[in-house]
Design an enzyme around this catalytic site. Structure first.
Site, PDB file in Angstrom:
ATOM      1  N   ASP A  18       0.809  -1.222   0.000  1.00 57.19           N
ATOM      2  CA  ASP A  18       0.000   0.000   0.000  1.00 57.19           C
ATOM      3  C   ASP A  18       0.844   1.276   0.000  1.00 57.19           C
ATOM      4  OD1 ASP A  18      -2.220  -1.651   0.111  1.00 57.19           O
ATOM      5  OD2 ASP A  18      -2.262  -1.631   2.304  1.00 57.19           O
ATOM      6  N   LYS A  21       1.927   2.141  -5.009  1.00 60.60           N
ATOM      7  CA  LYS A  21       2.479   1.580  -6.254  1.00 60.60           C
ATOM      8  C   LYS A  21       1.559   1.847  -7.436  1.00 60.60           C
ATOM      9  CE  LYS A  21       2.409  -2.474  -4.299  1.00 60.60           C
ATOM     10  NZ  LYS A  21       2.079  -2.108  -2.914  1.00 60.60           N
ATOM     11  N   GLY A  45      -4.449  -4.378  -3.816  1.00 61.90           N
ATOM     12  CA  GLY A  45      -5.443  -3.353  -4.145  1.00 61.90           C
ATOM     13  C   GLY A  45      -4.677  -2.108  -4.536  1.00 61.90           C
ATOM     14  N   HIS A  46      -4.650  -1.816  -5.831  1.00 58.73           N
ATOM     15  CA  HIS A  46      -3.847  -0.695  -6.341  1.00 58.73           C
ATOM     16  C   HIS A  46      -4.784   0.413  -6.807  1.00 58.73           C
ATOM     17  CE1 HIS A  46      -0.303  -3.666  -7.214  1.00 58.73           C
ATOM     18  NE2 HIS A  46      -0.639  -3.599  -5.952  1.00 58.73           N
ATOM     19  N   GLN A 229       1.974  -6.239  -3.120  1.00 59.74           N
ATOM     20  CA  GLN A 229       2.415  -6.321  -1.722  1.00 59.74           C
ATOM     21  C   GLN A 229       3.675  -5.468  -1.525  1.00 59.74           C
ATOM     22  OE1 GLN A 229       1.471  -9.736  -3.276  1.00 59.74           O
ATOM     23  NE2 GLN A 229      -0.470  -8.821  -2.724  1.00 59.74           N
TER      24      GLN A 229
HETATM   25  P1  GDP Z   1      -0.707   0.279  -3.519  1.00 61.94           P
HETATM   26  O1  GDP Z   1      -1.290  -1.004  -3.036  1.00 61.94           O
HETATM   27  O2  GDP Z   1       0.747   0.387  -3.238  1.00 61.94           O
HETATM   28  O3  GDP Z   1      -1.034   0.560  -4.955  1.00 61.94           O
HETATM   29  O4  GDP Z   1      -1.395   1.431  -2.664  1.00 61.94           O
HETATM   30  P2  GDP Z   1      -2.960   1.579  -2.332  1.00 61.94           P
HETATM   31  O5  GDP Z   1      -3.659   2.035  -3.559  1.00 61.94           O
HETATM   32  O6  GDP Z   1      -3.462   0.354  -1.664  1.00 61.94           O
HETATM   33  O7  GDP Z   1      -2.916   2.687  -1.226  1.00 61.94           O
HETATM   34  C1  GDP Z   1      -2.355   3.946  -1.458  1.00 61.94           C
HETATM   35  C2  GDP Z   1      -3.430   5.011  -1.197  1.00 61.94           C
HETATM   36  O8  GDP Z   1      -2.822   6.275  -1.131  1.00 61.94           O
HETATM   37  C3  GDP Z   1      -4.455   5.103  -2.303  1.00 61.94           C
HETATM   38  O9  GDP Z   1      -5.693   5.460  -1.741  1.00 61.94           O
HETATM   39  C4  GDP Z   1      -3.921   6.242  -3.186  1.00 61.94           C
HETATM   40  O10 GDP Z   1      -4.953   6.918  -3.895  1.00 61.94           O
HETATM   41  C5  GDP Z   1      -3.309   7.137  -2.147  1.00 61.94           C
HETATM   42  N1  GDP Z   1      -2.146   7.935  -2.562  1.00 61.94           N
HETATM   43  C6  GDP Z   1      -1.129   7.585  -3.399  1.00 61.94           C
HETATM   44  N2  GDP Z   1      -0.201   8.572  -3.447  1.00 61.94           N
HETATM   45  C7  GDP Z   1      -0.648   9.545  -2.621  1.00 61.94           C
HETATM   46  C8  GDP Z   1      -0.113  10.806  -2.222  1.00 61.94           C
HETATM   47  O11 GDP Z   1       0.971  11.226  -2.604  1.00 61.94           O
HETATM   48  N3  GDP Z   1      -0.861  11.536  -1.324  1.00 61.94           N
HETATM   49  C9  GDP Z   1      -2.061  11.100  -0.837  1.00 61.94           C
HETATM   50  N4  GDP Z   1      -2.716  11.875   0.017  1.00 61.94           N
HETATM   51  N5  GDP Z   1      -2.584   9.923  -1.198  1.00 61.94           N
HETATM   52  C10 GDP Z   1      -1.877   9.143  -2.068  1.00 61.94           C
HETATM   53  P1  IMO Z   2      -0.853  -4.237  -2.230  1.00 62.89           P
HETATM   54  O1  IMO Z   2      -0.384  -4.798  -3.543  1.00 62.89           O
HETATM   55  C1  IMO Z   2      -1.050  -4.589   2.102  1.00 62.89           C
HETATM   56  C2  IMO Z   2      -1.017  -8.628   3.784  1.00 62.89           C
HETATM   57  C3  IMO Z   2      -2.289  -9.046   4.488  1.00 62.89           C
HETATM   58  C4  IMO Z   2      -1.715  -9.967   5.542  1.00 62.89           C
HETATM   59  C5  IMO Z   2      -0.590 -10.676   4.784  1.00 62.89           C
HETATM   60  C6  IMO Z   2      -0.956 -12.043   4.218  1.00 62.89           C
HETATM   61  O2  IMO Z   2      -2.152  -3.524  -2.285  1.00 62.89           O
HETATM   62  O3  IMO Z   2       0.231  -3.449  -1.572  1.00 62.89           O
HETATM   63  P2  IMO Z   2      -2.478 -12.771   2.143  1.00 62.89           P
HETATM   64  O4  IMO Z   2      -3.942 -12.552   1.869  1.00 62.89           O
HETATM   65  O5  IMO Z   2      -1.577 -12.234   1.102  1.00 62.89           O
HETATM   66  O6  IMO Z   2      -2.174 -14.200   2.467  1.00 62.89           O
HETATM   67  O7  IMO Z   2      -2.204 -11.958   3.516  1.00 62.89           O
HETATM   68  O8  IMO Z   2      -0.229  -9.819   3.719  1.00 62.89           O
HETATM   69  N1  IMO Z   2      -1.200  -8.155   2.390  1.00 62.89           N
HETATM   70  C7  IMO Z   2      -1.172  -6.874   2.046  1.00 62.89           C
HETATM   71  N2  IMO Z   2      -1.065  -5.755   2.792  1.00 62.89           N
HETATM   72  N3  IMO Z   2      -1.118  -4.489   0.768  1.00 62.89           N
HETATM   73  C8  IMO Z   2      -1.210  -5.594   0.005  1.00 62.89           C
HETATM   74  O9  IMO Z   2      -1.158  -5.561  -1.347  1.00 62.89           O
HETATM   75  C9  IMO Z   2      -1.275  -6.852   0.631  1.00 62.89           C
HETATM   76  N4  IMO Z   2      -1.387  -8.125   0.181  1.00 62.89           N
HETATM   77  C10 IMO Z   2      -1.324  -8.904   1.266  1.00 62.89           C
HETATM   78  O10 IMO Z   2      -2.939  -7.935   5.050  1.00 62.89           O
HETATM   79  O11 IMO Z   2      -1.142  -9.235   6.586  1.00 62.89           O
HETATM   80 MG    MG Z   3      -2.854  -1.659  -1.835  1.00 57.67          MG
END
Ligand code: GDP
Ligand code: IMO
Ligand code: MG
Length: 438
Positions: A18, A21, A45-46, A229
């Site tokens: 999270d 990416k 979840g991207h 991840q």
């Molecule tokens: P990922 O799994 O690495 O793709 O990240 P996620 O999408 O799960 O979580 C990142 C969250 O931060 C998302 O809700 C993005 O919209 C948000 N986000 C990404 N870059 C920024 C930033 O520079 N500032 C803020 N406020 N939010 C951001």
């Molecule tokens: P992105 O790509 C954050 C965490 C789960 C749990 C552990 C194992 O959005 O960054 P799993 O279901 O993979 O067996 O769970 O890994 N986890 C993540 N945490 N972002 C993710 O993906 C994750 N994918 C798995 O919360 O702790």
């Molecule tokens: Mg994510």
């Protein structure tokens, strides 16, 4: 002859996922022809925000949000066919058809309902330490892969093999789940009917993606490997056993796509200006007071997949250096700078104290993590808005100092900074831009 390709890049999370990416892949995918996922499944979840419109992609690489970019789901991914088709449908509804530009590896593993059943039972069984998984069946699907008992996408498309596989697997999994957890059995006939139908819809996307990627590279196309991840959730290098079940580090891009290491140009690690973690497991710099709640609220730190509140903490440089080391990270992207706008001071962990000694070593076990006392250096906050800033020189001096400190201490160069969730809220530094063009 194979030549090193500076033009392909792995983008991955530096910590526990999270890091942002999705947004960074989306911004950079403009410069790439193909974006390939290599690990994980719909546990990811991207999030991408384009002109106020939000997309959350779980299995499909974010590159497909650009209509001229090809998306690949590599062999290292575990594919839930229903989740995949659900995402395809959402993209079509958003006016982004993916036919003939989204490809699924014939060698990827398939997640089946009994994987979810076993995971759910194991996570909630009395006496077992829960990992806090996303409950998508990821771990049990990888278990079957390594056990050489899995169903691959190529087998999903072979109906007689599919029928036999489901019959045998259901018999085995139902027996185990009932004996261990008292779980009600799944019906193999209904499962076969459902998956045979899904297979027909998945079939047009399936190909030998390793050949597709290698031929693309040979033709001079640029390939980006989209990590899921984060490095500290990697099955080998992460905070085991509180990890996911795949190789989320840079090495996974090689085994998870069939593109050799000599063809990967650079590795880009994404880190927030702070750190978050979802689920259980060690987190030395976790904040347990109101500041943690403030960061969670400002950063909207709730899981994109499960909605769980993310644990928040300060940047941990020993862990970032470790992550950079195991990935060979050359460039860092720092996201969510704007979330720190409200902090008067920002502590950063520069080393650990263990039994009275200062150390930089990352323990291999959970006991080792428990004995860590983080040592902090406190940097000045900037107390003004950085939201939406697109030029480095316009950042407040304290924000620039914070970034320089991270760069100096992390042994990787900062190439990009994110100042908001939207595609446009991004600072791209010239040396990084030049390196991507090389
Ligand atoms: P990922 O799994 O690495 O793709 O990240 P996620 O999408 O799960 O979580 C990142 C969250 O931060 C998302 O809700 C993005 O919209 C948000 N986000 C990404 N870059 C920024 C930033 O520079 N500032 C803020 N406020 N939010 C951001
Ligand atoms: P992105 O790509 C954050 C965490 C789960 C749990 C552990 C194992 O959005 O960054 P799993 O279901 O993979 O067996 O769970 O890994 N986890 C993540 N945490 N972002 C993710 O993906 C994750 N994918 C798995 O919360 O702790
Ligand atoms: Mg994510």
């Amino acid at each position: 002859m194979l030549k090193p390709q500076r033009s392909s890049a792995v983008i991955l999370g530096a910590q526990w996922g999270d890091e942002g990416k999705g947004k960074i892949v989306d911004v950079l995918s403009e410069r790439f022809d193909v974006v390939a996922r290599y690990a994980g499944g719909h546990n990811a979840g991207h999030t991408v925000i384009i002109e106020g419109k939000k997309f959350v992609l779980q299995l499909i690489p974010c590159g497909v949000l650009r209509p001229d970019c090809i998306g690949v789901i590599g062999n290292g991914v575990v594919l839930d066919p229903a989740a995949f088709l659900g995402e395809v449908k959402k993209l079509r509804e958003a006016g982004l058809p993916v036919d003939q530009r989204l490809f699924v590896s014939d060698r990827a593993q398939v997640i089946l309902p009994y994987h979810r059943m076993i995971e759910l039972a194991a996570e909630t069984a009395p006496g077992r330490t829960p990992i806090g998984t996303t409950r998508r069946g990821i771990g049990p699907a990888y278990e079957d892969k390594i056990h050489r008992n899995g169903l691959r996408v190529v087998d999903l498309l072979n109906s007689s093999l599919l029928r036999t596989h489901i019959q045998n697997a259901c018999h085995e999994k139902n027996t185990i789940a009932h004996a261990l957890f008292g779980t009600e059995p799944l019906d193999p006939r209904a499962m076969y009917d459902e998956y045979a139908r899904l297979a027909e819809q998945v079939a047009p996307f399936v190909t030998d993606t390793a050949t597709l990627l290698n031929e693309a590279i040979e033709a001079g196309k640029k390939v980006m490997f989209e990590g899921a991840q984060g490095a500290l959730l990697d099955i080998d290098h992460g905070t085991y056993p509180f990890v996911t079940s795949s190789s989320s580090t840079a090495g996974g891009a090689v085994t998870g796509t069939g593109v050799g290491p000599t063809r990967i140009g650079t590795v880009i690690g994404v880190t927030k200006a702070y750190v978050t973690r979802v689920g259980e497991g060690p987190f030395p710099t976790e904040i347990h007071n109101d500041t943690g709640d403030l960061i969670r609220a400002r950063g909207q730190e709730y899981g994109a997949v499960t909605g769980r509140p993310r644990r928040c903490g300060w940047l941990d440089l020993p862990l970032l250096r470790y992550s950079n080391q195991i990935n060979g990270t050359e460039w860092l992207v720092v996201t969510k700078m704007d979330v720190m706008d409200a902090c008067a001071e920002i502590p950063v962990c520069t080393s650990y104290e263990v039994d009275g000694h200062t150390t930089d070593r990352i323990p291999a076990d959970i006991r080792g993590f428990r004995s860590i006392k983080p040592v902090y250096t406190t940097l000045k906050g900037w107390n003004e808005s950085t939201e939406g800033i697109t030029e480095y020189d316009r950042l407040p001096a304290a924000a620039r100092e914070y970034l320089s400190f991270i760069e100096r201490e992390s042994h990787a160069r900062i190439g990009m900074i994110s100042t908001g969730p939207d595609r446009t809220q991004t600072i791209l530094l010239p040396d990084f831009e030049a390196a991507l063009q090389a």
